[in-house]
Design a protein around this motif. Structure first.
Motif, PDB file in Angstrom:
ATOM      1  N   PHE A  11      28.261  28.615  54.598  1.00 40.26           N
ATOM      2  CA  PHE A  11      27.008  28.087  54.071  1.00 40.26           C
ATOM      3  C   PHE A  11      26.558  26.853  54.854  1.00 40.26           C
ATOM      4  N   GLY A  12      27.497  26.084  55.367  1.00 44.75           N
ATOM      5  CA  GLY A  12      27.138  24.950  56.214  1.00 44.75           C
ATOM      6  C   GLY A  12      26.391  25.412  57.450  1.00 44.75           C
ATOM      7  N   ALA A  13      26.829  26.549  58.008  1.00 45.56           N
ATOM      8  CA  ALA A  13      26.143  27.116  59.167  1.00 45.56           C
ATOM      9  C   ALA A  13      24.785  27.686  58.769  1.00 45.56           C
ATOM     10  N   ILE A  14      24.740  28.392  57.647  1.00 46.93           N
ATOM     11  CA  ILE A  14      23.494  29.019  57.198  1.00 46.93           C
ATOM     12  C   ILE A  14      22.430  27.982  56.865  1.00 46.93           C
ATOM     13  N   PHE A  15      22.846  26.894  56.207  1.00 48.44           N
ATOM     14  CA  PHE A  15      21.879  25.894  55.747  1.00 48.44           C
ATOM     15  C   PHE A  15      21.731  24.717  56.712  1.00 48.44           C
ATOM     16  N   ARG A  16      22.236  24.868  57.921  1.00 54.06           N
ATOM     17  CA  ARG A  16      22.018  23.923  59.011  1.00 54.06           C
ATOM     18  C   ARG A  16      22.504  22.506  58.683  1.00 54.06           C
ATOM     19  N   CYS A  17      23.668  22.444  58.100  1.00 49.33           N
ATOM     20  CA  CYS A  17      24.333  21.146  57.896  1.00 49.33           C
ATOM     21  C   CYS A  17      25.785  21.322  58.339  1.00 49.33           C
ATOM     22  N   LEU A  18      25.931  21.895  59.512  1.00 55.19           N
ATOM     23  CA  LEU A  18      27.230  22.379  59.975  1.00 55.19           C
ATOM     24  C   LEU A  18      28.254  21.268  60.178  1.00 55.19           C
ATOM     25  N   ASP A  19      27.875  20.223  60.909  1.00 51.07           N
ATOM     26  CA  ASP A  19      28.855  19.189  61.260  1.00 51.07           C
ATOM     27  C   ASP A  19      29.478  18.528  60.027  1.00 51.07           C
ATOM     28  N   PRO A  20      28.689  18.028  59.071  1.00 47.01           N
ATOM     29  CA  PRO A  20      29.312  17.436  57.882  1.00 47.01           C
ATOM     30  C   PRO A  20      30.068  18.456  57.038  1.00 47.01           C
ATOM     31  N   ALA A  21      29.572  19.695  56.988  1.00 48.57           N
ATOM     32  CA  ALA A  21      30.276  20.732  56.225  1.00 48.57           C
ATOM     33  C   ALA A  21      31.657  20.990  56.817  1.00 48.57           C
ATOM     34  N   LEU A  22      31.745  20.986  58.136  1.00 50.55           N
ATOM     35  CA  LEU A  22      33.041  21.195  58.787  1.00 50.55           C
ATOM     36  C   LEU A  22      33.968  20.004  58.578  1.00 50.55           C
ATOM     37  N   THR A  23      33.402  18.802  58.553  1.00 50.27           N
ATOM     38  CA  THR A  23      34.225  17.615  58.284  1.00 50.27           C
ATOM     39  C   THR A  23      34.881  17.732  56.916  1.00 50.27           C
ATOM     40  N   ILE A  24      34.085  18.090  55.916  1.00 49.90           N
ATOM     41  CA  ILE A  24      34.622  18.208  54.554  1.00 49.90           C
ATOM     42  C   ILE A  24      35.608  19.368  54.467  1.00 49.90           C
ATOM     43  N   ALA A  25      35.258  20.503  55.074  1.00 47.41           N
ATOM     44  CA  ALA A  25      36.159  21.665  55.040  1.00 47.41           C
ATOM     45  C   ALA A  25      37.502  21.331  55.679  1.00 47.41           C
ATOM     46  N   ALA A  26      37.463  20.642  56.805  1.00 49.11           N
ATOM     47  CA  ALA A  26      38.708  20.274  57.488  1.00 49.11           C
ATOM     48  C   ALA A  26      39.517  19.278  56.662  1.00 49.11           C
ATOM     49  N   SER A  27      38.827  18.361  56.007  1.00 49.25           N
ATOM     50  CA  SER A  27      39.538  17.347  55.217  1.00 49.25           C
ATOM     51  C   SER A  27      40.286  17.964  54.044  1.00 49.25           C
ATOM     52  N   LEU A  28      39.782  19.083  53.520  1.00 51.06           N
ATOM     53  CA  LEU A  28      40.430  19.727  52.373  1.00 51.06           C
ATOM     54  C   LEU A  28      41.771  20.359  52.743  1.00 51.06           C
ATOM     55  N   ALA A  29      41.987  20.544  54.035  1.00 49.63           N
ATOM     56  CA  ALA A  29      43.231  21.175  54.487  1.00 49.63           C
ATOM     57  C   ALA A  29      44.370  20.174  54.646  1.00 49.63           C
ATOM     58  N   PHE A  30      44.045  18.890  54.579  1.00 54.04           N
ATOM     59  CA  PHE A  30      45.053  17.855  54.807  1.00 54.04           C
ATOM     60  C   PHE A  30      45.113  16.880  53.635  1.00 54.04           C
ATOM     61  N   LYS A  31      46.144  16.078  53.660  1.00 50.91           N
ATOM     62  CA  LYS A  31      46.226  14.958  52.735  1.00 50.91           C
ATOM     63  C   LYS A  31      45.081  14.000  53.050  1.00 50.91           C
ATOM     64  N   SER A  32      44.531  13.368  52.025  1.00 53.71           N
ATOM     65  CA  SER A  32      43.402  12.463  52.227  1.00 53.71           C
ATOM     66  C   SER A  32      43.735  11.389  53.262  1.00 53.71           C
ATOM     67  N   PRO A  33      42.800  11.088  54.169  1.00 55.27           N
ATOM     68  CA  PRO A  33      43.045  10.024  55.150  1.00 55.27           C
ATOM     69  C   PRO A  33      42.983   8.623  54.544  1.00 55.27           C
ATOM     70  N   PHE A  34      42.506   8.522  53.303  1.00 59.59           N
ATOM     71  CA  PHE A  34      42.533   7.225  52.625  1.00 59.59           C
ATOM     72  C   PHE A  34      43.979   6.910  52.243  1.00 59.59           C
ATOM     73  N   VAL A  35      44.446   5.747  52.640  1.00 56.82           N
ATOM     74  CA  VAL A  35      45.812   5.349  52.311  1.00 56.82           C
ATOM     75  C   VAL A  35      45.771   4.197  51.313  1.00 56.82           C
ATOM     76  N   SER A  36      46.827   4.105  50.520  1.00 51.81           N
ATOM     77  CA  SER A  36      46.868   3.096  49.462  1.00 51.81           C
ATOM     78  C   SER A  36      48.253   2.467  49.403  1.00 51.81           C
ATOM     79  N   PRO A  37      48.512   1.455  50.245  1.00 47.30           N
ATOM     80  CA  PRO A  37      49.824   0.792  50.228  1.00 47.30           C
ATOM     81  C   PRO A  37      50.122   0.230  48.842  1.00 47.30           C
TER      82      PRO A  37
END
Length: 316
Positions: free
Chosen positions: A3-29
């Motif tokens: 849908f990110g490709a279809i609705f022409r918001c590809l780059d941010p959609a891929l950022t979010i999709a990729a982030s869901l595959a990993f632990k959050s990059p926000f760290v909390s010491p």
């Protein structure tokens, strides 16, 4: 991603999709947890942890344009994992290659080629996919809608307590509830709670009574580690299940998921329009998968459906 490709918001959609595959990059010491949460709140956007992450990623990319050291300092100041952000970058390029292989973006894009196309500090995806594929990338409401497609059926109902009123010189005014007075309900778990690390932890009011989430954790209670507010139209358009329209007490009610998600439409015409758009979108996706060479940007039917949905979501 599709849908990110279809609705022409590809780059941010891929950022979010990729982030869901990993632990959050926000760290909390453990010794700076409160400070880390305060810094995370600076990225808050549209009551969404996922859009907050997108903001942080974009900020890191912008900082890295000034050199590796600037990018590193940005991660230190904002309690972000540089390795986590780099993993997101790498996976974005792999996702782009996959979309290219199945005909949803430019042909012939390979992850290693995209990496070489990257300018200083970027991941190369925006440069590789071009302006047309990212025409709506700054549309926050559309990006929130894309989260419905990514995270459905992980839907939460937000239930506010009965209103309390305060007498003022202008008369009785309704007081917003405290954050801890809100109740959050899932279909399977019942009552759940917003995790303290979420940007929504202290939110007192949501414009929409629905959230979507990615991760649930159970300790003493069930917590939603990350969640995002979504509007009702995107839930109907991008969620799963059968959409139904029925009359109830003089109102036209649009519902799905056996009534778990429901809202009153302004009129019968609006209710039927939403249901028809959902059907058209499903057909469009099937057509694109069946005929990868079909260009949805130039196809009259496809571009008309996409434009109508973008307008509906953007003006809700």
């Amino acid at each position: 991603m599709l849908f990110g490709a279809i609705f022409r918001c590809l780059d941010p959609a891929l950022t979010i999709a990729a982030s869901l595959a990993f632990k959050s990059p926000f760290v909390s010491p453990w010794d700076k947890r409160e400070e880390a949460n305060v810094r995370k709140q600076t990225f808050a956007l549209a009551n969404s942890d996922h859009l907050a992450l997108l903001q942080a990623y974009k900020g890191w990319s912008a900082a890295a344009k000034n050199g590796h050291q600037a990018g590193f300092l940005y991660t230190r100041e904002n309690f972000l994992s540089a390795r986590g952000l780099q993993e997101i970058s790498s996976l974005k390029r792999q996702f782009t290659e996959l979309l290219s292989d199945i005909g949803f973006v430019k042909e012939g894009l390979k992850a290693r080629v995209i990496e070489r196309m990257a300018t200083k500090g970027t991941d190369g995806v925006l440069e590789a996919t071009g302006f047309e594929a990212n025409l709506n990338s700054d549309n926050t409401k559309l990006m929130s809608a894309m989260l419905c497609a990514a995270l459905y059926p992980n839907v939460v109902q937000v239930r506010a307590p009965e209103g309390k009123y305060k007498l003022t010189s202008k008369g009785a005014m309704k007081m917003p509830p405290k954050a801890e007075e809100l109740r959050f309900m899932t279909k399977s778990d019942g009552c759940v709670h917003i995790h303290p690390s979420s940007v929504n932890y202290t939110v007192r009011h949501y414009d929409s009574p629905y959230l979507v989430y990615h991760e649930k954790v159970k300790t003493s209670r069930v917590f939603l580690r990350d969640c995002s507010m979504v509007s009702v139209y995107p839930l109907v358009l991008f969620g799963g299940g059968q959409v139904s329209v029925e009359m109830h007490k003089g109102e036209f009610i649009v519902s799905l998921d056996d009534g778990w998600i429901r809202f009153a439409a302004a009129s019968h015409q609006v209710a039927e329009l939403v249901r028809e758009l959902r059907w058209e979108l499903d057909q469009l996706l099937e057509d694109k998968i069946r005929m990868p060479s079909m260009d949805l940007c130039t196809c009259p039917r496809g571009s008309r459906i996409i434009h109508t949905i973008v307008k509906l979501i953007s003006t809700q």
